[in-house]
Every structure is written in structure tokens, then in C-alpha cells.
Write a protein that holds these residues in place. Structure first.
Motif, PDB file in Angstrom:
ATOM      1  N   THR A   1      22.851  42.440 -27.076  1.00  0.00           N
ATOM      2  CA  THR A   1      22.166  43.118 -28.186  1.00  0.00           C
ATOM      3  C   THR A   1      22.676  42.696 -29.560  1.00  0.00           C
ATOM      4  OG1 THR A   1      23.669  44.994 -27.978  1.00  0.00           O
ATOM      5  CG2 THR A   1      21.571  45.118 -26.781  1.00  0.00           C
ATOM      6  N   THR A   2      23.740  41.888 -29.615  1.00  0.00           N
ATOM      7  CA  THR A   2      24.214  41.389 -30.908  1.00  0.00           C
ATOM      8  C   THR A   2      23.384  40.197 -31.378  1.00  0.00           C
ATOM      9  OG1 THR A   2      25.854  39.850 -29.998  1.00  0.00           O
ATOM     10  CG2 THR A   2      26.558  42.147 -30.375  1.00  0.00           C
ATOM     11  N   LYS A   3      22.558  39.646 -30.511  1.00  0.00           N
ATOM     12  CA  LYS A   3      21.730  38.491 -30.857  1.00  0.00           C
ATOM     13  C   LYS A   3      20.290  38.938 -31.103  1.00  0.00           C
ATOM     14  CE  LYS A   3      24.437  35.007 -28.516  1.00  0.00           C
ATOM     15  NZ  LYS A   3      25.058  34.515 -29.712  1.00  0.00           N
ATOM     16  N   ASP A   4      19.601  38.211 -31.967  1.00  0.00           N
ATOM     17  CA  ASP A   4      18.193  38.484 -32.238  1.00  0.00           C
ATOM     18  C   ASP A   4      17.315  37.822 -31.187  1.00  0.00           C
ATOM     19  OD1 ASP A   4      18.696  39.907 -34.591  1.00  0.00           O
ATOM     20  OD2 ASP A   4      18.650  38.090 -35.819  1.00  0.00           O
ATOM     21  N   PHE A   5      16.196  38.447 -30.871  1.00  0.00           N
ATOM     22  CA  PHE A   5      15.203  37.857 -29.982  1.00  0.00           C
ATOM     23  C   PHE A   5      14.595  36.648 -30.676  1.00  0.00           C
ATOM     24  CE2 PHE A   5      10.819  37.446 -28.498  1.00  0.00           C
ATOM     25  CZ  PHE A   5      11.027  37.357 -27.136  1.00  0.00           C
ATOM     26  N   VAL A   6      14.375  35.569 -29.944  1.00  0.00           N
ATOM     27  CA  VAL A   6      13.762  34.357 -30.476  1.00  0.00           C
ATOM     28  C   VAL A   6      12.455  34.122 -29.713  1.00  0.00           C
ATOM     29  CG1 VAL A   6      13.992  31.868 -30.779  1.00  0.00           C
ATOM     30  CG2 VAL A   6      15.999  33.343 -31.053  1.00  0.00           C
ATOM     31  N   PRO A   7      11.301  34.339 -30.355  1.00  0.00           N
ATOM     32  CA  PRO A   7      10.037  34.118 -29.651  1.00  0.00           C
ATOM     33  C   PRO A   7       9.791  32.629 -29.406  1.00  0.00           C
ATOM     34  CG  PRO A   7       9.630  34.702 -31.938  1.00  0.00           C
ATOM     35  CD  PRO A   7      11.118  34.801 -31.728  1.00  0.00           C
ATOM     36  N   VAL A   8       9.173  32.328 -28.275  1.00  0.00           N
ATOM     37  CA  VAL A   8       8.767  30.959 -27.987  1.00  0.00           C
ATOM     38  C   VAL A   8       7.246  30.911 -27.895  1.00  0.00           C
ATOM     39  CG1 VAL A   8      10.921  30.260 -26.874  1.00  0.00           C
ATOM     40  CG2 VAL A   8       9.113  31.266 -25.494  1.00  0.00           C
ATOM     41  N   ARG A   9       6.698  29.724 -28.071  1.00  0.00           N
ATOM     42  CA  ARG A   9       5.254  29.508 -28.067  1.00  0.00           C
ATOM     43  C   ARG A   9       4.848  29.017 -26.677  1.00  0.00           C
ATOM     44  NH1 ARG A   9       6.441  25.962 -33.170  1.00  0.00           N
ATOM     45  NH2 ARG A   9       7.930  25.350 -31.590  1.00  0.00           N
ATOM     46  N   ILE A  10       4.013  29.806 -26.015  1.00  0.00           N
ATOM     47  CA  ILE A  10       3.684  29.560 -24.612  1.00  0.00           C
ATOM     48  C   ILE A  10       2.188  29.295 -24.452  1.00  0.00           C
ATOM     49  CG2 ILE A  10       3.741  30.532 -22.281  1.00  0.00           C
ATOM     50  CD1 ILE A  10       6.064  32.349 -23.260  1.00  0.00           C
ATOM     51  N   ALA A  11       1.868  28.207 -23.760  1.00  0.00           N
ATOM     52  CA  ALA A  11       0.488  27.889 -23.397  1.00  0.00           C
ATOM     53  C   ALA A  11       0.273  28.271 -21.938  1.00  0.00           C
ATOM     54  CB  ALA A  11       0.212  26.403 -23.606  1.00  0.00           C
ATOM     55  N   ILE A  12      -0.904  28.821 -21.645  1.00  0.00           N
ATOM     56  CA  ILE A  12      -1.251  29.253 -20.291  1.00  0.00           C
ATOM     57  C   ILE A  12      -2.410  28.396 -19.787  1.00  0.00           C
ATOM     58  CG2 ILE A  12      -2.105  31.146 -18.850  1.00  0.00           C
ATOM     59  CD1 ILE A  12       0.720  31.651 -19.941  1.00  0.00           C
ATOM     60  N   LEU A  13      -2.230  27.821 -18.609  1.00  0.00           N
ATOM     61  CA  LEU A  13      -3.269  27.019 -17.967  1.00  0.00           C
ATOM     62  C   LEU A  13      -3.606  27.627 -16.613  1.00  0.00           C
ATOM     63  CD1 LEU A  13      -5.064  24.500 -17.689  1.00  0.00           C
ATOM     64  CD2 LEU A  13      -3.068  23.317 -16.728  1.00  0.00           C
ATOM     65  N   THR A  14      -4.848  27.977 -16.415  1.00  0.00           N
ATOM     66  CA  THR A  14      -5.319  28.434 -15.110  1.00  0.00           C
ATOM     67  C   THR A  14      -6.045  27.281 -14.448  1.00  0.00           C
ATOM     68  OG1 THR A  14      -5.517  30.711 -15.862  1.00  0.00           O
ATOM     69  CG2 THR A  14      -6.770  30.092 -13.896  1.00  0.00           C
ATOM     70  N   VAL A  15      -5.686  27.029 -13.201  1.00  0.00           N
ATOM     71  CA  VAL A  15      -6.321  25.965 -12.430  1.00  0.00           C
ATOM     72  C   VAL A  15      -7.173  26.626 -11.350  1.00  0.00           C
ATOM     73  CG1 VAL A  15      -5.941  23.993 -10.940  1.00  0.00           C
ATOM     74  CG2 VAL A  15      -4.404  24.395 -12.887  1.00  0.00           C
ATOM     75  N   SER A  16      -8.482  26.411 -11.436  1.00  0.00           N
ATOM     76  CA  SER A  16      -9.380  27.039 -10.483  1.00  0.00           C
ATOM     77  C   SER A  16     -10.730  26.342 -10.478  1.00  0.00           C
ATOM     78  CB  SER A  16      -9.580  28.515 -10.831  1.00  0.00           C
ATOM     79  OG  SER A  16     -10.508  29.111  -9.951  1.00  0.00           O
ATOM     80  N   ASP A  17     -11.278  26.164  -9.288  1.00  0.00           N
ATOM     81  CA  ASP A  17     -12.637  25.654  -9.142  1.00  0.00           C
ATOM     82  C   ASP A  17     -13.658  26.780  -9.129  1.00  0.00           C
ATOM     83  OD1 ASP A  17     -11.993  22.934  -8.945  1.00  0.00           O
ATOM     84  OD2 ASP A  17     -11.708  23.034  -6.780  1.00  0.00           O
ATOM     85  N   SER A  18     -13.194  28.007  -8.985  1.00  0.00           N
ATOM     86  CA  SER A  18     -14.124  29.112  -8.754  1.00  0.00           C
ATOM     87  C   SER A  18     -14.098  30.212  -9.814  1.00  0.00           C
ATOM     88  CB  SER A  18     -13.837  29.740  -7.385  1.00  0.00           C
ATOM     89  OG  SER A  18     -12.519  30.249  -7.331  1.00  0.00           O
ATOM     90  N   ARG A  19     -13.146  30.184 -10.737  1.00  0.00           N
ATOM     91  CA  ARG A  19     -13.047  31.248 -11.740  1.00  0.00           C
ATOM     92  C   ARG A  19     -13.388  30.736 -13.124  1.00  0.00           C
ATOM     93  NH1 ARG A  19      -7.157  33.182 -11.221  1.00  0.00           N
ATOM     94  NH2 ARG A  19      -6.978  31.777  -9.468  1.00  0.00           N
TER      95      ARG A  19
END
Length: 180
Positions: free
Chosen positions: A6-24
Motif C-alpha cells: 500500500t506504500t506504492k501507487d497503482f500503475v494502470p496499463v493499457r490492455i487490448a482484448i481480442l476475441t477469436v470466434s467463428d460464431s460470435r
């Protein structure tokens, strides 16, 4: 075993989401929705979100595109990690990896065993690094995405997590590409 400093600050990261699907479609993408909700709730940033068919070259090309994008630190894909002929996400990830995070798949299997027993052997979850970007391939079920996020990624993508985490070494992932 693990704790938040808790002495450290949260560091946000940049996240990309990839869904792999032939049906959705994206509107039917419950697994992607789970990941987006959890990453935003944790305080991270959604860098991008896409859906692609189970086509190895298309998946690998998208992963490479995100690895070249300075606005993406982490890519999480969901779907295509099973054993059927159309499941090619793991192969596409491995086409891109510079280094594989071998223990990610092992830890995911351990987490899955607690939830679904020996059916966990049918998953080929994987993680790796390419061009200073973390890449993770998760199964396509919402439950598997919850388990991977809640029990592994939420902690490893939190800079405050001790004894160590992925975020603190993020700036060093591509140090071999820099001039000395």
C-alpha cells in the motif's frame, strides 16, 4: 504468499482484448465483456477491442499490430485455445512470441483444476512477450476468463503486488532492442 504494498501507487496499463470466434459477434462476446469489465474495474485502460475469426494469420497479424503500438502494453485474447482443428490461437501467439511465459499455462491449469477438475487438460492457455508487450491467450469461456483474471492477471498486472509482478519489469521487456 502475495500481498499488495500500500506504500506504492497503482500503475494502470493499457490492455487490448481480442476475441477469436467463428460464431460470435462483439455484441454476443460474453468472455470479452468479462475481461473488459474486470480490467476497467481494476483501474486499467482498454486500449482496443477486436473480434477475429479462427484464422492463424489474421490473429498473428493483429497481435503484431498491437505489439508495434506504443499505446498497448498487454494483449489478452479469448477463444481458440482448445483442441479442435479450428483452434489456432495458441499457434498464432507462438508465431509472435519472442519469449514464452511457460509458467502462465501451468498456473492457469492449476487454477482451472480447482474449478473444473481434469477437464483443465483440454485448455492450452499461454502467455508470452513480444516487442515489449505481454500477450496472453485464454479459453473462450467466461468462467475461464474470470479465473485467469481474478487468480492470475489481476495480481500480476498490479504494480503493487509483491513479491513481484509483470508491471514492474514492463519497461525492461525490450531492453535488448535499445542501443547501449
Amino acid at each position: 504468499m502475495s500481498r499488495i504494498d500500500t506504500t506504492k501507487d497503482f500503475v494502470p496499463v493499457r490492455i487490448a482484448i481480442l476475441t477469436v470466434s467463428d460464431s460470435r459477434s462483439l455484441s454476443e462476446d460474453k468472455s470479452g465483456d468479462v475481461l473488459v469489465a474486470r480490467l476497467l474495474e481494476a483501474g486499467h485502460e482498454l486500449a482496443d477491442r477486436r473480434l477475429l475469426p479462427d484464422e492463424r494469420d489474421q490473429i498473428a497479424d493483429q497481435l503484431r499490430t498491437w505489439c508495434e503500438d506504443s499505446g498497448v502494453d498487454v494483449v489478452i485474447s479469448t477463444g481458440g485455445t482448445g483442441l479442435t482443428g479450428r483452434d489456432v490461437t495458441v499457434e498464432a501467439h507462438r508465431d509472435v512470441y519472442e519469449k514464452e511465459i511457460d509458467a502462465f499455462g501451468t498456473v492457469f491449469t492449476m487454477v482451472s483444476m480447482q474449478k473444473i477438475g481434469t477437464s483443465a487438460v483440454q485448455s492450452r492457455a499461454t502467455g508470452g512477450v513480444a516487442n515489449g508487450t505481454y500477450l496472453f491467450a485464454l479459453p473462450g469461456s467466461p468462467g475461464a476468463c474470470k479465473d485467469a483474471w481474478d487468480d492470475i492477471l489481476a495480481r500480476q498486472l498490479d504494480y503493487r503486488h509483491r513479491p513481484c509482478n509483470f508491471v514492474e519489469i514492463l519497461p525492461r521487456l525490450d531492453e535488448h532492442q535499445r542501443r547501449k
